[in-house]
Design a protein around this motif. Sequence first.
Motif, short mmCIF file in Angstrom:
data_model
loop_
_atom_site.label_atom_id
_atom_site.label_comp_id
_atom_site.label_asym_id
_atom_site.label_seq_id
_atom_site.Cartn_x
_atom_site.Cartn_y
_atom_site.Cartn_z
N ILE A 135 80.53 39.19 27.81
CA ILE A 135 79.05 39.54 27.57
C ILE A 135 78.00 38.75 28.17
CG2 ILE A 135 79.54 40.93 25.30
CD1 ILE A 135 78.94 38.67 23.84
N LEU A 146 72.59 47.44 22.26
CA LEU A 146 74.10 47.38 22.71
C LEU A 146 74.62 48.33 22.08
CD1 LEU A 146 74.60 43.69 22.10
CD2 LEU A 146 73.88 44.60 24.09
N GLN A 150 80.00 46.45 22.23
CA GLN A 150 79.21 45.19 22.71
C GLN A 150 78.85 44.31 21.37
OE1 GLN A 150 76.42 47.05 25.04
NE2 GLN A 150 77.68 46.70 27.06
N ARG A 153 81.72 42.52 19.87
CA ARG A 153 81.72 41.27 20.62
C ARG A 153 80.96 40.03 20.50
NH1 ARG A 153 83.50 45.13 24.54
NH2 ARG A 153 85.37 44.96 25.18
#
Length: 345
Positions: A135, A146, A150, A153
């Motif tokens: 990322i 996001l 995402q 993460r």
Amino acid sequence: MTPRPAPPDTTTTVTLRACAKTFPDGTRALEPIDLTVEGGETVVFLGPSGCGKTTLLRLIAGLESPDPGGRVLFNGEDVTARPIEKRNVGMVFQSYALFPNMSVRDNVAYGLKVRRVARAEIDARVADMLTMMHIGDLAHRRVDQLSGGQRQRVALARAIAVRPRVLLLDEPLTALDALLRERLRVEIDGLLRRLGITAIYVTHDQAEAMALGDRIVVMSHGAIAQVGPPRDIYHRPANAFVADFIGTINRVPCPGGGADLVFRPEDADMVAPAEADFTGTVTTAFFLGDRTRLILSGPGDMPVVLDTRDRAVFDHGQAVPVRVRPERRMRLDSDRAEHEAGAPR
């Protein structure tokens, strides 16, 4: 499962001793639990909703306290009375629990700033985490811009950046779609194996538990039903609850009045009528690409599920003679489930 590397000397063993939990309204969430999670091991708490798995995770984190007499130990040190901020654990939640007004970089750096880590060290660790979680190109983007994957993460990067003694994950993939869940499951497995960190993962998803756990702790009604490696849990369930909860189990009455035939869908074959243990009738056939799942009406009251790689097309009402492989037959009752002969490990 890919072998886990030898854990570094800094890993933490988590020990629970007689950890029960009763809430003020009298609800008994956990019976007394004794469990050890070895340093560098990934253990998955698996069970239906309300079985106590999240409560147990919260006891380890320090978000809940056990009933009197219960103890939580990290490397033999009693941390029962120590609050979460002094246990140095990392937590990843289903809801992400990120700061929407901050950038990705600032979210990952947050725990390090709270711990007053030097600026140069923060910059280095954040850069490492962003690269590890793929990322890096999102560093300056706001969290509310996001996708779900995402965000998850970022949550993982933030939890790992502080180098926690123990990483705790509470149903982190539940909110994601099936394809993304599968992709992140693979990434999390690889990440935990590279880091060699002690990790405890809560889920109700059997496939997730089988994929990620060095050991699985199956829970039912606030108690541990079975602890073991995924293969043992699947092939050697300790009792009927575990057998039913992990995968699919068939129970077919024996024509001669003996013990029921108990077996997994993949552990039986279509054979000539003279070789069959029983004959079922096709009620439904699902083509799944790598296999066909047949739903059969059989000699018992319950349908029989059979997985076959035969490429034939099956018709509704077709008779299917079935033989259960002798080495894969289980003997089940309410307290015990075991193979008549050992299943492969």
